[in-house]
Design an enzyme around this catalytic site. Sequence first.
Site, PDB file in Angstrom:
ATOM      1  N   ARG A 228      73.829  -9.255  52.265  1.00  0.00           N
ATOM      2  CA  ARG A 228      74.069 -10.039  51.259  1.00  0.00           C
ATOM      3  C   ARG A 228      73.799 -10.055  50.076  1.00  0.00           C
ATOM      4  O   ARG A 228      72.523  -9.712  50.291  1.00  0.00           O
ATOM      5  CB  ARG A 228      74.207 -11.569  51.617  1.00  0.00           C
ATOM      6  N   HIS A 276      81.649  -5.835  46.577  1.00  0.00           N
ATOM      7  CA  HIS A 276      81.763  -5.958  48.106  1.00  0.00           C
ATOM      8  C   HIS A 276      82.544  -5.687  48.517  1.00  0.00           C
ATOM      9  O   HIS A 276      83.708  -6.736  49.538  1.00  0.00           O
ATOM     10  CB  HIS A 276      81.686  -7.885  47.612  1.00  0.00           C
TER      11      HIS A 276
HETATM   12  N1  LIG Z   1      79.579  -6.494  52.303  1.00  0.00           N
HETATM   13  C1  LIG Z   1      80.522  -6.307  52.871  1.00  0.00           C
HETATM   14  O1  LIG Z   1      80.984  -5.891  52.963  1.00  0.00           O
HETATM   15  C2  LIG Z   1      80.034  -7.301  54.432  1.00  0.00           C
HETATM   16  C3  LIG Z   1      81.196  -7.355  55.597  1.00  0.00           C
HETATM   17  C4  LIG Z   1      80.672  -7.459  56.820  1.00  0.00           C
HETATM   18  C5  LIG Z   1      79.119  -8.641  57.152  1.00  0.00           C
HETATM   19  N2  LIG Z   1      79.015  -8.204  56.467  1.00  0.00           N
HETATM   20  C6  LIG Z   1      77.206  -8.934  56.177  1.00  0.00           C
HETATM   21  O2  LIG Z   1      76.688  -8.234  57.230  1.00  0.00           O
HETATM   22  C7  LIG Z   1      75.272  -9.314  58.249  1.00  0.00           C
HETATM   23  C8  LIG Z   1      75.413  -8.655  59.672  1.00  0.00           C
HETATM   24  O3  LIG Z   1      76.802  -8.597  60.343  1.00  0.00           O
HETATM   25  P1  LIG Z   1      76.572  -8.454  62.155  1.00  0.00           P
HETATM   26  O4  LIG Z   1      78.285  -8.652  62.609  1.00  0.00           O
HETATM   27  O5  LIG Z   1      75.732  -7.253  61.820  1.00  0.00           O
HETATM   28  O6  LIG Z   1      75.432 -10.054  62.654  1.00  0.00           O
HETATM   29  P2  LIG Z   1      75.074  -9.781  63.539  1.00  0.00           P
HETATM   30  O7  LIG Z   1      75.975  -9.181  64.518  1.00  0.00           O
HETATM   31  O8  LIG Z   1      74.713 -11.747  64.053  1.00  0.00           O
HETATM   32  O9  LIG Z   1      73.494  -9.276  63.554  1.00  0.00           O
HETATM   33  C9  LIG Z   1      72.613  -9.880  63.084  1.00  0.00           C
HETATM   34  C10 LIG Z   1      71.611  -8.993  63.169  1.00  0.00           C
HETATM   35  O10 LIG Z   1      70.482  -9.387  62.220  1.00  0.00           O
HETATM   36  C11 LIG Z   1      69.528  -9.796  63.126  1.00  0.00           C
HETATM   37  N3  LIG Z   1      68.388 -11.041  62.428  1.00  0.00           N
HETATM   38  C12 LIG Z   1      69.101 -11.818  61.857  1.00  0.00           C
HETATM   39  N4  LIG Z   1      68.054 -13.009  61.093  1.00  0.00           N
HETATM   40  C13 LIG Z   1      67.029 -12.397  60.927  1.00  0.00           C
HETATM   41  C14 LIG Z   1      65.676 -12.237  60.893  1.00  0.00           C
HETATM   42  N5  LIG Z   1      64.900 -13.560  60.648  1.00  0.00           N
HETATM   43  N6  LIG Z   1      64.059 -11.875  61.453  1.00  0.00           N
HETATM   44  C15 LIG Z   1      65.630 -10.129  62.316  1.00  0.00           C
HETATM   45  N7  LIG Z   1      66.237  -9.455  62.135  1.00  0.00           N
HETATM   46  C16 LIG Z   1      67.339 -10.836  61.967  1.00  0.00           C
HETATM   47  C17 LIG Z   1      69.282 -10.024  64.321  1.00  0.00           C
HETATM   48  O11 LIG Z   1      68.409 -10.012  65.335  1.00  0.00           O
HETATM   49  P3  LIG Z   1      68.684 -10.426  67.024  1.00  0.00           P
HETATM   50  O12 LIG Z   1      69.560  -8.833  67.104  1.00  0.00           O
HETATM   51  O13 LIG Z   1      67.142 -10.783  67.016  1.00  0.00           O
HETATM   52  O14 LIG Z   1      69.633 -11.768  66.943  1.00  0.00           O
HETATM   53  C18 LIG Z   1      70.624  -9.244  64.589  1.00  0.00           C
HETATM   54  O15 LIG Z   1      69.823  -8.088  65.197  1.00  0.00           O
HETATM   55  C19 LIG Z   1      76.565 -10.775  57.849  1.00  0.00           C
HETATM   56  O16 LIG Z   1      76.514 -11.144  58.808  1.00  0.00           O
HETATM   57  C20 LIG Z   1      77.681 -10.356  56.844  1.00  0.00           C
HETATM   58  O17 LIG Z   1      76.652 -11.113  55.436  1.00  0.00           O
HETATM   59  C21 LIG Z   1      78.285  -7.695  54.372  1.00  0.00           C
END
Ligand SMILES: NC(=O)c1ccc[n+]([C@@H]2O[C@H](COP(=O)([O-])OP(=O)(O)OC[C@H]3O[C@@H](n4cnc5c(N)ncnc54)[C@H](OP(=O)(O)O)[C@@H]3O)[C@@H](O)[C@H]2O)c1
Length: 313
Positions: A228, A276
């Site tokens: 993001r 994006h």
């Molecule tokens: N640009 C694009 O096209 C696109 C497309 C899809 C998604 N995204 C972005 O990608 C993000 C990640 O997706 P995901 O499915 O991988 O999410 P997810 O499965 O919820 O994983 C989030 C990870 O971030 C870690 N985290 C969260 N807050 C943290 C903090 N304060 N300090 C350290 N680590 C932290 C979590 O730690 P824990 O494992 O310890 O909980 C987890 O490992 C989405 O939220 C979205 O914004 C972007």
Amino acid sequence: MEIIWYHPSQSATAWIRGLQQRLPQARVRAWQPGDEGPADYALVRSPPAEMLRGRATLRGVFALGAGVDEILKQLEQHPGMLPDSVPLYRLEDTGMARQMQEYAVHSVLTWFRRFDDYQLQQQQACWQPLPPYARETFTVGILGAGVLGQSVAEGLKPWGFPLRVWSRSPKTIDGVTSFAGRDALQPFLQGTQVLINLLPSTPETINLIDQHFLAQLPHGAFFLNIARGAQVVEADLLAALESGQLKAAALDVFQVEPLPEAHPLWSHPRVTITPHNAAVTLIDEAIDYIARAITQDQAGETPQGRVDRQRGY
Ligand SMILES: NC(=O)c1ccc[n+]([C@@H]2O[C@H](COP(=O)([O-])OP(=O)(O)OC[C@H]3O[C@@H](n4cnc5c(N)ncnc54)[C@H](OP(=O)(O)O)[C@@H]3O)[C@@H](O)[C@H]2O)c1
């Protein structure tokens, strides 16, 4: 079973057809302003507050993406828009993990093999082989070790770079070093040559990547943001590129989207920009996932992908 659907820019046709096929017992309709009819599930992207307000009998709301920052912000701005008791779910993977792998592998290999340097040299008709980077010190550090972060680590494994992830809780991933929590951030960054951001946007991660953060990377590091834009202080990113602290950046997301025409990132020679779409929601995969989750919920099982609203992801 009644399902309502809303997306501000997509046609409802393919969604409704696909959902009807997979959930023949359901009646699926595209929500329109004024529709206060019954609903058991809502599938949404940027829903108007009135779509969900007062619907305490909903069994679940599905965000039509992996990130839920936008809908959580809406819930904050419109108290009472969705009762706390209604579970919020997001899409996990549904074809996005592979798209993220493609983007990350492409960027890391471009930088490792210096294709970015050769592209600039070509503009000057300059024939000049450059010294290669050493694979064993070309460490890739991934911020976030969730569904997408771990998948990107898996996708990079065949190339033999040292891999590390940073998350809130420690992880055990074969061949990947785990760093967890704020205290581990500095050592994580100090050893990272290529930084990939895959954190969710939460109050803790907004503006996290600033001057102080970037200064902890080795001089000449690379930065890939596919999470993001709100997580990056763009003036600090530009300053880091100007000073050479960062050698290059590939950016898919921005503070303001679409990126304004006059923004200096557009014309920076060391910046690559995509609009994006690092990983887009694939309709068939998303429908399969949501239909499975609804079937589980109806059977009294707990579906995957429930969002912790307090935590913000
Ligand atoms: N640009 C694009 O096209 C696109 C497309 C899809 C998604 N995204 C972005 O990608 C993000 C990640 O997706 P995901 O499915 O991988 O999410 P997810 O499965 O919820 O994983 C989030 C990870 O971030 C870690 N985290 C969260 N807050 C943290 C903090 N304060 N300090 C350290 N680590 C932290 C979590 O730690 P824990 O494992 O310890 O909980 C987890 O490992 C989405 O939220 C979205 O914004 C972007």
